[in-house]
Design an enzyme around this catalytic site. Structure first.
Site, short mmCIF file in Angstrom:
data_model
loop_
_atom_site.label_atom_id
_atom_site.label_comp_id
_atom_site.label_asym_id
_atom_site.label_seq_id
_atom_site.Cartn_x
_atom_site.Cartn_y
_atom_site.Cartn_z
N LYS A 216 31.18 -4.14 -15.19
CA LYS A 216 30.05 -4.63 -15.99
C LYS A 216 28.76 -4.36 -15.21
CE LYS A 216 32.48 -8.14 -18.64
NZ LYS A 216 32.31 -7.50 -19.96
N ARG B 176 42.25 -8.45 -24.80
CA ARG B 176 43.26 -8.11 -25.83
C ARG B 176 44.58 -7.70 -25.20
NH1 ARG B 176 39.41 -3.53 -28.32
NH2 ARG B 176 37.89 -5.05 -27.58
N1 BES Z 1 34.73 -10.92 -21.97
C1 BES Z 1 34.18 -9.78 -22.60
C2 BES Z 1 33.45 -10.09 -23.90
C3 BES Z 1 32.13 -10.77 -23.76
C4 BES Z 1 30.98 -10.03 -23.58
C5 BES Z 1 32.03 -12.12 -23.91
C6 BES Z 1 29.77 -10.65 -23.52
C7 BES Z 1 30.80 -12.75 -23.84
C8 BES Z 1 29.66 -12.01 -23.65
C9 BES Z 1 35.31 -8.80 -22.93
O1 BES Z 1 36.36 -8.76 -22.05
C10 BES Z 1 34.68 -7.44 -22.91
O2 BES Z 1 34.26 -7.03 -21.87
N2 BES Z 1 34.63 -6.79 -24.08
C11 BES Z 1 34.03 -5.52 -24.20
C12 BES Z 1 34.90 -4.69 -25.10
C13 BES Z 1 34.48 -3.24 -25.16
C14 BES Z 1 34.78 -2.57 -23.85
C15 BES Z 1 35.22 -2.57 -26.28
C16 BES Z 1 32.65 -5.70 -24.80
O3 BES Z 1 32.49 -6.49 -25.71
O4 BES Z 1 31.73 -5.06 -24.31
MN MN Z 2 36.00 -7.47 -20.40
#
Ligand code: BES
Ligand code: MN
Ligand code: ZN
Length: 487
Positions: A265, A341
């Protein structure tokens, strides 16, 4: 905070802080009779009963209340349970600094009395929550320890029955979410489940890494390959007294930290907030606490959390790895940050082995859901209209924002992999829908399933309504009320 109905009116209520709500242009003559000069004070402040209007008078002296607060409630025709919640939360905040009892009189006309009592009491208690666990010297907090609702009929008292259990569940969830990732680890979540198991006589099993390996949970296990902390699959069961008529499973995403993995991230991806990525597990643990205390009959409740951390080291999963879930489905990991997921795939498979009638999962799954619905509304996906409606009603009744979203089957094309059965992420557009479709694949034939994406609602930066800034405990009341309505 103890909650009760007062048999007194505003004319003769004795306690420490009296809060009275006035609708727009409602007359204050009843109050003026007890507090001479109040009408003039309201007029001087140009108090019109608008939602932003508030008058606070301290040190009243005498043997009546020490503090009087008059709140504007807005127009009479728009005043509903949501208005009750926000007014009760404002009342509680206006009462801080004063100990003793808080008397609250709102405009109850036209509202169902038990629902109004529940809404007011839950909001007042939840608004007063403050987390001082991580301070060297916690500030002493002066606030009322009793709430008395004024002007409701005797029959409203049953509305208060579930308030303490529900609020304790919400507070547990808030504490778990707010705690930092060096405190709330997968082992700490297992310990919390063990405490619930002991205190409420719930059945607990914790599957360790080796147990999960033996079950072939390759999707779950790959996520924590790069972490020094062991993954835990936590399974808690509430057995009702008497005959079991329905069995339901609650599944929560339990990433105690999500760095993104090798798809790290970066930029504005809020890596420093990713302690809240176990918000789904906090909600299901909180709901179990509430349910265990409320003891619904006829329904057996399974809680399943596949908890781990998404970290990086030389053993971490590579972008491009292909893993195999417990049912043999192969998944090409085209993005290590879509880890939730993967954990949920094996958790859902395990949940469906318990032969539930319905499975509901809660997860901070996608940023796309936050883009779509903001931080006051969670997304709901379901393969079953009856289940979706029941959850929607439970959420509406508790004042938790929820909106049903489409499970557009054709979007599953986006998850096609050249090598494996699926990729774990599809294209950016509709990202929370493909995430839901991915989960649906792991739900057993004929089982009603719903997925609630709480990525936005798990946290509030500024605070809103009955949620102080920080972790909200979202989902606890929706789940607990839904299950207790099944009884
Ligand atoms: N935990 C995150 C989702 C998230 C993002 C929650 C921001 C709260 C605030 C999840 O694991 C994630 O990183 N999802 C990605 C998926 C993408 C790579 C398809 C996302 O939403 O960017
Ligand atoms: Mn994630
Ligand atoms: Zn995540």
């Amino acid at each position: 905070m103890r909650c009760s109905l007062s048999s007194k009116g505003v004319q003769d209520w004795t306690g420490h802080v009296l809060v009275v709500g006035l609708l727009q242009d409602q007359s204050a003559t009843a109050l003026e009779a007890r507090f001479p000069g109040l009408g003039a004070a309201l007029e001087q402040q140009q108090f019109k009963g608008k939602p932003a209007d508030q008058l606070l008078i301290n040190r009243l002296g005498g043997d009546g209340p020490q503090r009087l607060v008059v709140l504007g409630l807005g127009p009479a025709n728009g005043f509903n349970l949501e208005g009750v919640r926000s007014a009760a939360a404002r009342a509680a905040k206006a009462a801080t600094g004063q100990t003793g009892s808080l008397g609250l009189q709102l405009s109850w006309d036209g509202l169902e009395p038990t629902a109004a009592a529940a809404a007011a009491a839950e909001a007042a208690r939840l608004a007063l929550y403050a987390d001082q666990r991580f301070r060297k010297a916690p500030e002493p907090r002066r606030q009322p320890d009793a709430l008395e609702l004024i002007g409701l009929p005797e029959a409203a008292t049953t509305g208060l029955d579930a308030v303490a259990a529900n609020c304790a569940g919400v507070e547990l969830a808030r504490e778990l979410v707010a705690a930092p990732p060096n405190v709330v680890t997968p082992a700490a979540l297992a310990k919390t489940a063990a405490e619930l198991s002991r205190n409420y006589d719930l059945e607990l099993s914790v599957l360790e890494q080796a147990d999960c390996e033996a079950r072939g949970m390759g999707a779950f296990l790959c996520v924590s390959q790069g972490s020094d902390l062991d993954p835990k699959l936590i399974h808690l069961i509430y057995h009702p007294e008497g005959e079991v008529k329905r069995r339901v499973a609650l599944v929560g995403k339990g990433l105690t930290f999500d760095s993104g993995g090798y798809n790290l991230k970066v930029g504005g991806a809020q890596i420093d907030m990713m302690k809240f990525d176990m918000g789904g597990s906090a909600a299901v643990l909180g709901a179990m606490r509430s349910i265990a205390e409320r003891k619904p009959t006829g329904v057996e409740v399974h809680m399943i959390v596949a908890s781990c951390e998404n970290m990086i080291n030389g053993s971490a999963v590579h972008p491009g790895d292909i893993v195999t879930a417990a049912d043999g489905t192969t998944i090409e990991i085209n993005n290590t940050d879509a880890e939730g997921r993967l954990t949920l795939a094996d958790a859902l498979l395990y949940a469906c082995e318990q032969k539930p009638d319905a499975v509901v999962d809660l997860a901070t799954l996608t940023g796309a859901c936050v883009v779509a619905l903001g931080d006051e509304i969670a997304g709901l996906w379901s393969n079953n209209d009856g289940l979706a409606t029941a959850l929607q009603q439970a959420a509406d009744a508790g004042g938790e924002g929820l909106w049903r979203m489409p499970l557009r089957a054709s979007y599953k094309e986006g998850l096609k992999s050249k090598l494996a059965d699926f990729k774990n992420t599809g294209p950016r557009p509709g990202g929370s829908i493909t995430a839901a479709l991915f989960l649906e694949h792991f739900v057993g034939e004929g089982i009603a399933w719903a997925h609630i994406d709480i990525a936005g609602t798990v946290w509030t930066d500024k605070g809103r309504g009955l949620d102080p800034a920080g972790a909200t405990g979202y989902g606890v009341r929706t789940l607990a009320n839904w299950i207790c309505n099944l009884a």
